[in-house]
Design an enzyme around this catalytic site. Sequence first.
Site, short mmCIF file in Angstrom:
data_model
loop_
_atom_site.label_atom_id
_atom_site.label_comp_id
_atom_site.label_asym_id
_atom_site.label_seq_id
_atom_site.Cartn_x
_atom_site.Cartn_y
_atom_site.Cartn_z
N HIS A 85 -4.46 -1.60 11.89
CA HIS A 85 -3.38 -1.01 12.02
C HIS A 85 -3.40 0.34 12.43
CE1 HIS A 85 -0.58 -3.79 9.56
NE2 HIS A 85 -1.29 -4.32 10.15
N TYR A 97 6.66 1.75 3.89
CA TYR A 97 6.86 2.32 2.74
C TYR A 97 8.26 2.71 2.71
CZ TYR A 97 1.85 2.26 1.77
OH TYR A 97 0.47 1.85 1.52
N PRO A 121 -0.93 2.03 -6.87
CA PRO A 121 -1.17 1.42 -5.53
C PRO A 121 -0.43 1.75 -4.27
CG PRO A 121 0.38 0.51 -6.96
CD PRO A 121 -0.18 1.39 -7.88
N LYS A 137 -5.64 3.26 -2.45
CA LYS A 137 -7.07 3.78 -2.60
C LYS A 137 -8.02 3.10 -3.67
CE LYS A 137 -6.34 7.03 0.35
NZ LYS A 137 -6.73 6.40 1.76
N TYR A 157 -4.23 8.83 4.35
CA TYR A 157 -4.33 7.44 4.29
C TYR A 157 -5.53 6.58 5.14
CZ TYR A 157 -1.70 3.09 3.94
OH TYR A 157 -1.13 1.79 3.42
C1 PHB Z 1 -0.94 -4.70 -0.12
O1 PHB Z 1 -0.96 -5.33 0.94
O2 PHB Z 1 -1.07 -5.45 -1.25
C2 PHB Z 1 -0.78 -3.06 -0.56
C3 PHB Z 1 -1.00 -2.62 0.65
C4 PHB Z 1 -0.67 -1.03 0.39
C5 PHB Z 1 -0.45 -0.49 -0.68
C6 PHB Z 1 -0.40 -1.44 -1.74
C7 PHB Z 1 -0.67 -2.70 -1.54
O3 PHB Z 1 -0.24 0.62 -0.78
#
Ligand code: PHB
Length: 395
Positions: free
Chosen positions: A77, A205, A297, A301, A390
Amino acid sequence: MTTIPKRSRVAIIGGGPAGSLLAFLLHLEGIDSVILELRSRAHVLGRVRAGVIEHGSAEILKQAGLGHRLEAEGFVHDGVQVTFAGDMLRIDFKGLTGRHVVVYGQTELQKDLYEGIDAAGIPLIDEVEGIRVDHVESASPSVSFTHHGETRTIECDFVAGCDGVHGVSRDLIPTGMRRSYERTYPFCWVGLLSETPPVSDELIYASHDRGFALCSMRNEHRSRYYVQGPADTTVAEWPDERFWSELTARLPAGTARSLVTGPSIEKIVTPVRSWVGEPMRHGRLFLAGDAAHIVPPTGAKGLNLAVSDVVYLSRALGDFYSTGSTSGLDAYSGTALARVWKAVRFSWWMTTMLHTFPGSGDDFERRLQIAELEYLFESESARRVMAENYVGLPL
Ligand code: PHB
Ligand code: APR
């Protein structure tokens, strides 16, 4: 049946990502270790966890020879989407940092780690009980446990505590010599896994007055979604219909229209908190991963900090066994914590910017959040800072 050694240079408590990667990196350094895992292999391999691998972590796994499936099946990505007030903003990782992330489920990574360990002949003893660690303040610690009803003891030079947030290792540091730093958030995440095509080919997000939401994926057919829920909510309070309608409401109209819904194949409620325990070393005991720190989450990280911890620790142990120098070991806690706190800061920043804080009634805070998001939408420098953190800060 794996033979349980009487002696090993490093006894590793916990066979999750931190413990299993450490064992493999030590093997590459020519250092023998043994992994002691509380649960069964099948249980560890069955865990469904987040799956964003930083650029640096992916390089480490590839260099270690553990990256074949990650390269073949992981999704590179080059960016991520942020939505706010009905608008969508792309954070162009590639353009802003020249780096990317790889979306690859932690479940798949755990499989690769266990395959690597088995191929290397590293003993992984699962279903161990009643782990007791002795003499970590001496040069010859030992780990005792019960395995299939038999009590065993392993003499070692070092103990690595990689037993996660519910493990026993971190309590081995005398209370007077350790310090905890914690931030809990007044909400949790409700996660849903579905056999449906992802709504977007990049993660989304979403900041919304109804609460945060995240659109992620595992592959072209399997999606992972999260919505912010009250801190005390339960899975039972989130039937699929409620989940899908809440998610839809929090996404921009265009995205919501292309969301494919379906029956959930797994649903979880996960707390959102930041916790760091210092130091990450006591005598011959070294902590790594969730045994030493927990991050929300939001910044993805957790897994990547487990990787950086064990990279630092395996290098320090490699130095010790090849040169006798203890400088890497003596610097380990400080080096690891420096990177941990930057990830804790980034995860806190993402979490406070993107979630609503019910009942805080703090309109000043809400205005700050809006200003933070508007600044991100308007400023390339702000987007570069987000991208840099990130994709992962250098190890
Ligand atoms: C996930 O794919 O489960 C996932 C991805 C990004 C995050 C948290 C969880 O920040
Ligand atoms: N004895 C032996 N093993 C134990 C004990 C114990 N007393 N207690 C826990 N364990 C095992 C757990 O069963 C688990 O398999 O230690 C392992 C710890 O693994 P994780 O919790 O996955 O932690 P870590 O390896 O540090 O990986 C951190 O994993 O959970 C994600 O979000 C987290 O991404 C982060 C990453």
